[in-house]
Write an enzyme that holds these catalytic residues in place. Structure first.
Site, short mmCIF file in Angstrom:
data_model
loop_
_atom_site.label_atom_id
_atom_site.label_comp_id
_atom_site.label_asym_id
_atom_site.label_seq_id
_atom_site.Cartn_x
_atom_site.Cartn_y
_atom_site.Cartn_z
N SER A 1 -0.96 -3.24 10.53
CA SER A 1 -0.64 -4.14 9.43
C SER A 1 0.64 -4.93 9.72
CB SER A 1 -0.45 -3.33 8.15
OG SER A 1 -1.63 -2.60 7.89
N GLY B 1 -4.40 -3.73 -0.88
CA GLY B 1 -5.30 -2.70 -0.39
C GLY B 1 -5.45 -1.50 -1.32
N ASN C 1 0.40 -17.21 22.84
CA ASN C 1 -0.42 -16.03 23.11
C ASN C 1 -1.76 -16.41 23.75
OD1 ASN C 1 1.57 -14.38 22.04
ND2 ASN C 1 0.68 -14.34 19.98
N TYR D 1 -1.87 -3.59 -6.49
CA TYR D 1 -1.53 -4.32 -5.28
C TYR D 1 -2.55 -4.23 -4.17
CZ TYR D 1 1.29 -6.79 -2.00
OH TYR D 1 1.73 -7.76 -1.13
N ARG E 1 0.84 -1.19 0.00
CA ARG E 1 0.00 0.00 0.00
C ARG E 1 0.88 1.25 0.00
NH1 ARG E 1 -1.79 0.96 4.32
NH2 ARG E 1 -1.09 -0.82 5.54
N GLY F 1 1.22 -19.58 19.31
CA GLY F 1 0.31 -20.38 20.12
C GLY F 1 0.31 -19.98 21.58
N LYS G 1 -2.50 -10.19 13.22
CA LYS G 1 -3.93 -10.50 13.25
C LYS G 1 -4.22 -11.88 12.67
CE LYS G 1 -5.10 -6.79 11.07
NZ LYS G 1 -3.73 -6.28 11.02
N THR G 2 -3.69 -12.16 11.47
CA THR G 2 -3.98 -13.47 10.87
C THR G 2 -3.50 -14.59 11.79
OG1 THR G 2 -3.80 -12.54 8.65
CG2 THR G 2 -3.56 -14.93 8.84
N ASN G 3 -2.34 -14.39 12.39
CA ASN G 3 -1.80 -15.43 13.26
C ASN G 3 -2.65 -15.64 14.51
OD1 ASN G 3 1.08 -16.67 12.53
ND2 ASN G 3 0.83 -14.68 11.56
N ASP H 1 -8.90 -9.72 9.53
CA ASP H 1 -8.42 -8.37 9.20
C ASP H 1 -9.42 -7.25 9.51
OD1 ASP H 1 -6.10 -6.95 8.10
OD2 ASP H 1 -7.39 -6.38 6.44
N ASN I 1 6.63 -8.26 2.07
CA ASN I 1 5.18 -8.09 2.06
C ASN I 1 4.52 -9.04 1.06
OD1 ASN I 1 2.74 -6.84 2.95
ND2 ASN I 1 2.72 -5.52 1.12
N SER I 2 5.19 -10.17 0.77
CA SER I 2 4.55 -11.15 -0.12
C SER I 2 3.33 -11.74 0.59
CB SER I 2 5.54 -12.24 -0.51
OG SER I 2 6.11 -12.84 0.62
N ARG I 3 2.34 -12.14 -0.18
CA ARG I 3 1.05 -12.50 0.39
C ARG I 3 0.45 -13.74 -0.25
NH1 ARG I 3 -1.36 -8.71 4.39
NH2 ARG I 3 0.25 -7.13 4.56
N CYS J 1 1.18 -7.12 12.02
CA CYS J 1 1.49 -7.21 13.45
C CYS J 1 0.75 -8.35 14.14
CB CYS J 1 1.21 -5.89 14.14
SG CYS J 1 2.39 -4.60 13.66
N LYS K 1 -9.71 -2.43 2.15
CA LYS K 1 -9.42 -1.26 2.97
C LYS K 1 -10.24 -0.04 2.53
CE LYS K 1 -6.99 -3.79 5.44
NZ LYS K 1 -5.60 -3.99 5.69
N HIS L 1 -10.21 -2.28 11.95
CA HIS L 1 -9.12 -3.12 11.44
C HIS L 1 -8.82 -4.21 12.48
CE1 HIS L 1 -4.69 -3.19 9.76
NE2 HIS L 1 -5.45 -4.10 9.18
P1 GTP Z 1 -2.01 -7.56 7.76
O1 GTP Z 1 -2.55 -8.61 6.86
O2 GTP Z 1 -0.97 -6.71 7.11
O3 GTP Z 1 -3.08 -6.71 8.36
O4 GTP Z 1 -1.14 -8.31 8.92
P2 GTP Z 1 -1.57 -9.14 10.22
O5 GTP Z 1 -1.85 -8.21 11.35
O6 GTP Z 1 -2.61 -10.13 9.89
O7 GTP Z 1 -0.19 -9.87 10.60
P3 GTP Z 1 0.21 -11.42 10.48
O8 GTP Z 1 -0.58 -12.30 11.41
O9 GTP Z 1 0.22 -11.80 9.06
O10 GTP Z 1 1.70 -11.36 11.04
C1 GTP Z 1 2.69 -10.53 10.45
C2 GTP Z 1 4.06 -11.03 10.81
O11 GTP Z 1 4.24 -11.06 12.23
C3 GTP Z 1 4.32 -12.44 10.31
O12 GTP Z 1 5.63 -12.53 9.81
C4 GTP Z 1 4.16 -13.29 11.55
O13 GTP Z 1 4.94 -14.48 11.50
C5 GTP Z 1 4.62 -12.35 12.67
N1 GTP Z 1 3.93 -12.64 13.95
C6 GTP Z 1 2.61 -12.87 14.13
N2 GTP Z 1 2.33 -13.14 15.42
C7 GTP Z 1 3.51 -13.10 16.08
C8 GTP Z 1 3.88 -13.31 17.46
O14 GTP Z 1 3.07 -13.60 18.34
N3 GTP Z 1 5.20 -13.16 17.76
C9 GTP Z 1 6.13 -12.83 16.82
N4 GTP Z 1 7.41 -12.72 17.20
N5 GTP Z 1 5.82 -12.66 15.50
C10 GTP Z 1 4.53 -12.77 15.15
C1 SPV Z 2 -2.76 -4.32 5.55
O1 SPV Z 2 -1.81 -3.68 5.07
O2 SPV Z 2 -3.27 -4.03 6.66
C2 SPV Z 2 -3.29 -5.49 4.83
C3 SPV Z 2 -2.80 -5.73 3.48
O3 SPV Z 2 -4.13 -6.19 5.35
S1 SPV Z 2 -3.58 -4.73 2.29
O4 SPV Z 2 -4.72 -5.45 1.75
O5 SPV Z 2 -2.60 -4.47 1.21
O6 SPV Z 2 -4.03 -3.49 2.89
MN MN Z 3 -4.64 -5.50 7.49
#
Ligand code: GTP
Ligand code: SPV
Ligand code: MN
Length: 587
Positions: free
Chosen positions: A249, A200, A493, A198, A70, A491, A253-255, A276, A364-366, A251, A207, A227
């Site tokens: 972003s 967002g 967390n 690309y 973005r 995990g 969320k997906t995890n 997200d 930022n590969s997805r 940080c 977004k 978000h």
């Molecule tokens: P967006 O899609 O950009 O909104 O990102 P997101 O908030 O969904 O982040 P995502 O879960 O994809 O994690 C982003 C990066 O942080 C990845 O490389 C993860 O491996 C890493 N990460 C996620 N959770 C943790 C955690 O609890 N500890 C650490 N050290 N890294 C983490």
């Molecule tokens: C973010 O950047 O918070 C994302 C990826 O979730 S994007 O769809 O590019 O905004």
């Molecule tokens: Mn996001």
């Protein structure tokens, strides 16, 4: 396929006159249509078919090397009054914005196909869902929109029934960053985006619609577009509580949304609703109910591995689009953190030179994948009314200062905690990485109006209900002097979530500090946790002096919002500052 909705038909005609496409294609969202689009993109080289044995129906897209994230500096909120966009947004007056961007759209689809993409954000039968139509000249965008939203016939039928929809016009243009703009006209429920293909910037339902225009509509109508991930946590007694969490972003969320409980926590289970975005409405019962407006994940690939996030990894071996990942010699997708293997090609398609020290996959590969492929996907994600939220969690990526977890005293204090979030920048947006910036509620890039008004809107919920979620703040990213993470994360967390949910149920202990309520190390479930007591104490410490400095930074940030900053937020701020000064609790 065309439409009986006159507004939609005349808008498509008008856009076609401006952009002059060779063809117009109305998307029905069918599997056949998707297969044809993919086939055409494989032929044109826009997609590369991956190893059909290990990854059936998976494709790799390499975006233009200057179009990999973005671009916040090219993103605008175009309201009549500058103050309505606020200091948190770039602003141009609407008339000027239209003129500037329409000049770029003129003739831009010559030789291309104009796709009309009707979509629905949220379960198709949900009163909380909203529809939009994206016009785009990118087949890659269409394919992604089919995975990320409820796209096609059913969405068009709903639009024809309701008559209202968000208009989103997109073209990849010439991909020149000099001619790239992502413009939002919240007063017209319109988005115009050109020059980027690309994420967002280009998948306008995400977004641009669900957050920037969504937040504007939410303020008008009394709900919240955030978000946030949404996750259900089932405890060993079989009770499930839902949590929404806003992290900036890349940080976590997906995890967190797909967390796998550690082996030492038998009987716990996690249900994924969204990873997200959350749309949250006050229910008649006074609780906050959330839907995930999306149907797929556009997730960060690097760091997704068998130890960190096996749930995500397992959903990526079929029917997936990868963007800017590396490639193994046998055409499997690869990224840092996936395996020990050395890839053959980097994200640009060049032979990978391991001694270069550069990452093979773009940071930022997805991956784009349907949520239905997620093993922990909750059947309740399709509930028209959503799920009730017990706790809201804010967080950021801070190597220092912010403790592992703390709880806000009440909703108003929680709004201050959210408004005060700061986080180190990541590769999700272009620009420097690792710089601490303020990112209130993880919405700095996504709030479609003045943050001052946004915080006022958040505060107003305190008068509307006494059954609101409890608010917390977490930080998984504290580091020691050598740059090692202090907390194992992923995990583990769940231990923090356990404390959070027990606080909500009135069962867990906490100590009061000037910044909020913290667990002592003995209040957390540390059974079989591989973290020593000194580290845990460091993770749970509140350094008053450093927090004083942080508050000064927050103050000068808040001052930018001038008289739009709610007095209610200032009084919360002063309470915390007084408590810090006198070494007392915040209450
Ligand atoms: P967006 O899609 O950009 O909104 O990102 P997101 O908030 O969904 O982040 P995502 O879960 O994809 O994690 C982003 C990066 O942080 C990845 O490389 C993860 O491996 C890493 N990460 C996620 N959770 C943790 C955690 O609890 N500890 C650490 N050290 N890294 C983490
Ligand atoms: C973010 O950047 O918070 C994302 C990826 O979730 S994007 O769809 O590019 O905004
Ligand atoms: Mn996001």
């Amino acid at each position: 396929m065309t439409t009986n909705n006159a507004t939609l038909q005349s808008w498509v005609d008008e856009v076609a006159r401006l952009t002059r496409p060779d063809r117009i294609h109305w998307c029905d969202g069918s599997a056949e249509e998707y297969a044809e689009l993919v086939q055409a993109m494989v032929q044109s080289g826009e997609l590369l078919a991956l190893n059909a044995e290990t990854h059936p129906n998976c494709y790799l897209h390499r975006s233009h090397p200057t179009d990999v994230a973005r671009t916040e500096h090219l993103t605008f909120i175009c309201t009549e009054q500058r103050e309505d966009a606020g200091p948190n947004n770039n602003w141009i007056p609407p008339a000027e914005a239209h003129a500037k961007i329409d000049a770029l759209f003129a003739g831009c689809m010559q030789g291309r196909t104009l796709y009309v993409v009707p979509y629905c954000m949220g379960p198709i039968d949900s009163p909380l869902a909203r529809c939009g139509v994206e016009i785009t000249d990118s087949a890659y965008v269409v394919a992604n929109m089919r995975i990320m939203t409820r796209m096609g016939k059913a969405a068009l039928a709903r639009i024809e029934r309701e008559g209202t929809f968000v208009k989103g016009l997109h073209s990849t243009g010439d991909l020149n960053p000099e001619r790239r703009f992502i413009m939002h006209f919240p007063e017209e429920l319109t988005i115009k985006s050109i020059g980027s293909g690309y994420g967002g910037n280009a998948l306008l339902g995400k977004k641009c619609h669900a957050l920037r225009l969504g937040s504007w509509q939410a303020r008008d109508e009394g709900w919240l577009a955030e978000h946030m991930l949404i996750v259900g946590i089932q405890n060993p007694r079989g009770e499930t509580h839902y949590v929404a969490a806003a992290f900036p972003s890349a940080c976590g969320k997906t995890n967190l949304a797909m967390l796998i409980p550690p082996a030492s926590m038998p009987g716990w289970k996690v249900w994924t609703i969204g990873d997200d975005i959350a749309w949250m409405h006050l229910g008649e019962d006074g609780r906050l109910w959330a839907i995930n407006p999306e149907a797929g994940a556009f997730g960060v690939a690097p760091g997704t591995g068998p130890k960190t996030n096996p749930t995500a990894l397992n959903m990526l071996d079929h029917d997936c689009i990868f963007t800017n990942v590396a490639l193994t010699a046998d055409d499997q997708p690869w990224w840092e953190g996936k395996s020990k293997e050395v890839p053959a090609f980097d994200w640009r398609g060049q032979p990978y030179d391991a001694v270069s020290g550069l990452p093979a996959a773009h940071p930022n590969s997805r991956f784009t994948v349907s949520m239905r492929q997620c093993a922990s996907y909750s059947p309740r994600a399709e509930d028209a009314q959503g799920v009730p939220i017990s706790a809201i969690i804010f967080g950021g990526r801070r190597k220092e200062l912010a403790p592992l977890v703390f709880q806000a005293r009440d909703w108003r204090h929680g709004v201050l905690v959210g408004a005060s979030v700061a986080s180190e920048t990541t590769a999700a947006a272009t620009g420097a990485v690792g710089v601490v910036r303020r990112d209130p509620m993880a919405m700095q890039p996504f709030c479609g109006y003045n943050f001052g008004d946004y915080w006022e809107h958040w505060l107003s919920f305190a008068e509307r209900s006494d059954r609101l979620p409890k608010i917390f703040h977490v930080n998984w990213f504290r580091q020691d002097d050598s740059g090692r993470f202090l907390w194992p994360g992923f995990g583990e967390n769940l231990r923090v979530l356990q404390w959070i949910l027990e606080r909500c149920a009135g069962r867990a202990e906490a100590v009061e500090t000037p910044i909020g309520l913290l667990p002592r190390s003995q209040d957390l479930n540390t059974q079989h946790l591989d973290v020593d007591v000194a580290t845990l104490d460091a993770l749970l410490a509140v350094d008053a002096q450093r927090w004083n400095a942080e508050l000064e930074d927050i103050r000068s940030y808040f001052e930018k919002f001038d008289e739009r900053l709610p007095t209610g937020l200032w009084s919360e701020f002063e309470r915390v500052q007084n408590a810090l000064e006198h070494g007392t609790q915040v209450a």
